[in-house]
Motif scaffolding. Structure first.
Motif, short mmCIF file in Angstrom:
data_model
loop_
_atom_site.label_atom_id
_atom_site.label_comp_id
_atom_site.label_asym_id
_atom_site.label_seq_id
_atom_site.Cartn_x
_atom_site.Cartn_y
_atom_site.Cartn_z
N TYR A 180 0.85 -1.19 0.00
CA TYR A 180 0.00 0.00 0.00
C TYR A 180 0.88 1.24 0.00
N PHE A 181 0.45 2.23 -0.76
CA PHE A 181 1.11 3.53 -0.83
C PHE A 181 0.16 4.54 -0.20
N ILE A 182 0.57 5.16 0.91
CA ILE A 182 -0.30 6.08 1.63
C ILE A 182 0.28 7.49 1.53
N LEU A 183 -0.41 8.35 0.80
CA LEU A 183 -0.05 9.75 0.70
C LEU A 183 -0.99 10.54 1.60
N CYS A 184 -0.43 11.29 2.54
CA CYS A 184 -1.31 12.02 3.46
C CYS A 184 -0.70 13.34 3.88
N ASN A 185 -1.56 14.20 4.40
CA ASN A 185 -1.12 15.48 4.96
C ASN A 185 -0.26 15.24 6.19
N ASN A 186 0.60 16.18 6.48
CA ASN A 186 1.44 16.03 7.68
C ASN A 186 0.70 16.43 8.95
N ASP A 187 -0.56 16.86 8.83
CA ASP A 187 -1.36 17.16 10.03
C ASP A 187 -2.25 15.99 10.44
N ILE A 188 -2.04 14.84 9.84
CA ILE A 188 -2.76 13.62 10.22
C ILE A 188 -2.18 13.07 11.52
N VAL A 189 -3.08 12.61 12.40
CA VAL A 189 -2.69 11.93 13.64
C VAL A 189 -3.40 10.59 13.69
N SER A 230 -6.93 14.31 2.26
CA SER A 230 -5.89 14.40 3.29
C SER A 230 -5.23 13.06 3.56
N MET A 231 -5.84 11.96 3.08
CA MET A 231 -5.19 10.65 3.16
C MET A 231 -5.68 9.75 2.04
N PHE A 232 -4.76 9.39 1.14
CA PHE A 232 -5.04 8.42 0.09
C PHE A 232 -4.31 7.12 0.43
N ILE A 233 -5.06 6.04 0.58
CA ILE A 233 -4.46 4.71 0.78
C ILE A 233 -4.67 3.94 -0.52
N LEU A 234 -3.65 3.85 -1.32
CA LEU A 234 -3.74 3.25 -2.66
C LEU A 234 -2.99 1.93 -2.70
N SER A 235 -3.64 0.93 -3.26
CA SER A 235 -2.98 -0.37 -3.38
C SER A 235 -1.97 -0.33 -4.52
N LYS A 236 -1.03 -1.24 -4.47
CA LYS A 236 -0.02 -1.33 -5.53
C LYS A 236 -0.68 -1.57 -6.89
N LYS A 237 -1.81 -2.26 -6.86
CA LYS A 237 -2.50 -2.59 -8.11
C LYS A 237 -2.99 -1.34 -8.82
N PHE A 238 -3.32 -0.29 -8.07
CA PHE A 238 -3.75 0.97 -8.69
C PHE A 238 -2.69 1.46 -9.67
N LEU A 271 -9.98 1.84 10.40
CA LEU A 271 -8.77 2.64 10.22
C LEU A 271 -9.11 4.07 10.66
N LYS A 272 -8.62 4.46 11.84
CA LYS A 272 -9.04 5.71 12.44
C LYS A 272 -7.90 6.73 12.51
N VAL A 273 -8.14 7.89 11.88
CA VAL A 273 -7.17 8.98 11.93
C VAL A 273 -7.92 10.30 12.12
N SER A 274 -7.19 11.32 12.56
CA SER A 274 -7.75 12.66 12.70
C SER A 274 -6.97 13.62 11.83
N HIS A 275 -7.66 14.69 11.44
CA HIS A 275 -7.09 15.64 10.48
C HIS A 275 -7.45 17.06 10.89
N GLU A 276 -6.44 17.92 10.88
CA GLU A 276 -6.67 19.34 11.13
C GLU A 276 -6.68 20.06 9.79
N GLY A 277 -7.86 20.48 9.35
CA GLY A 277 -8.01 21.05 8.01
C GLY A 277 -7.20 22.32 7.80
N SER A 278 -6.65 22.46 6.57
CA SER A 278 -5.96 23.68 6.13
C SER A 278 -4.78 24.06 7.01
N ALA A 279 -4.04 23.06 7.49
CA ALA A 279 -2.89 23.37 8.35
C ALA A 279 -1.78 24.09 7.59
N THR A 280 -1.67 23.83 6.28
CA THR A 280 -0.60 24.44 5.50
C THR A 280 -1.03 25.78 4.89
#
Length: 267
Positions: free
Chosen positions: A88-97, A187-195, A232-241
């Motif tokens: 899995y390739f996970i691209l996410c914001n750096n404000d994810i917890v 803010s978080m993309f969890i993409l499989s290798k197959k994508f 799969l539980k995460v939190s996100h602070e919108g517009s941190a950048t």
């Protein structure tokens, strides 16, 4: 193996918070983290690189600000050059917890052929995934074309919308697990290798915004599915950048991304 990628742009404190949250994950040895530093001044991340000198954490430094999704593409190029394998390739914001230290174990337990996994994403206590349950109609895209045609019109629209939103109780009905939907929150993309094996890319979209629909349209074209996994539980602070104000810079980025999506997928 789970490959995490975050993008830093002049907000190194959020990057530190992400790294600390990431290091607490159970089974973290079965994952790697790449930090793409889009900042003009690389000194902050260079100091972090010395502090977090671990085999599973890598800092890479493009020579220009690539934006969000293209920074993910830059990380993919780095991985290919260094023969880094992943499931899995996970691209996410750096404000994810990460709200659950078992995030990696939970993801590894998912038995699905879905090309994209959508987590339960909390923003101020409200779950905001799936981001879009249905594909926007051409009429809705035309509406946004009109709104974005003028900066002051768009700024007024977003201001009125924010005022109305504050008066409403923020609740969202829980979405059925593994039901089909259109797009996950960017803010978080969890993409499989197959994508990526089926032709999915991260490199064509303009500088910022529109990432949700760009990924969703590719998955539709491939004939793939999205899967919502509330475990799969995460939190996100919108517009941190970029902040929450509708600046001219944000307006121009939104307009450019919207125009790109309309021409490619809704013409």
């Amino acid at each position: 193996m789970i490959q995490f990628v975050i993008v830093n742009y002049n907000n190194v404190n959020s990057t530190i918070d992400f790294i600390e949250s990431y290091l607490k994950l159970v089974n973290g040895s079965n994952s790697k983290l790449i930090i793409v530093d889009n900042s003009e001044n690389k000194e902050d991340c260079l100091r972090l690189e010395s502090k977090y000198n671990q085999n599973n954490i890598t800092f890479i430094y493009p020579t220009e600000n690539l934006g969000y999704l293209r920074a993910g593409g830059y990380a993919l190029e780095h991985m290919a050059e260094n023969n880094i394998e992943y499931d899995y390739f996970i691209l996410c914001n750096n404000d994810i917890v990460f709200d659950d230290k078992r995030f990696i174990l939970e993801l590894e337990s998912v038995k699905s052929e879905c090309l994209l996994i959508s987590p339960r994403l909390n923003n101020n206590g409200v779950s905001i995934n799936p981001y879009l349950t249905e594909r926007p109609s051409k009429y809705k895209m035309l509406f946004w074309t009109c709104i974005l045609s003028n900066y002051m019109l768009a700024k007024s629209f977003f201001f009125i919308h924010s005022v109305i939103s504050k008066t409403k109780t923020k609740t969202k009905e829980e979405f059925p697990k593994e039901s089909d939907f259109y797009a996950t929150h960017g803010s978080m993309f969890i993409l499989s290798k197959k994508f990526f094996e089926l032709g999915g890319v991260l490199s064509d979209l303009p500088f910022l915004y529109g990432e949700e629909m760009y990924i969703a349209e590719q998955i539709m074209a491939i004939g793939g599915r999205n899967c919502y996994v509330p475990g799969l539980k995460v939190s996100h602070e919108g517009s941190a950048t970029l902040g929450s104000q509708h600046t001219k810079f944000k307006h121009n980025c939104l307009k450019e991304a919207h125009s790109f999506l309309c021409k490619r997928y809704f013409s």
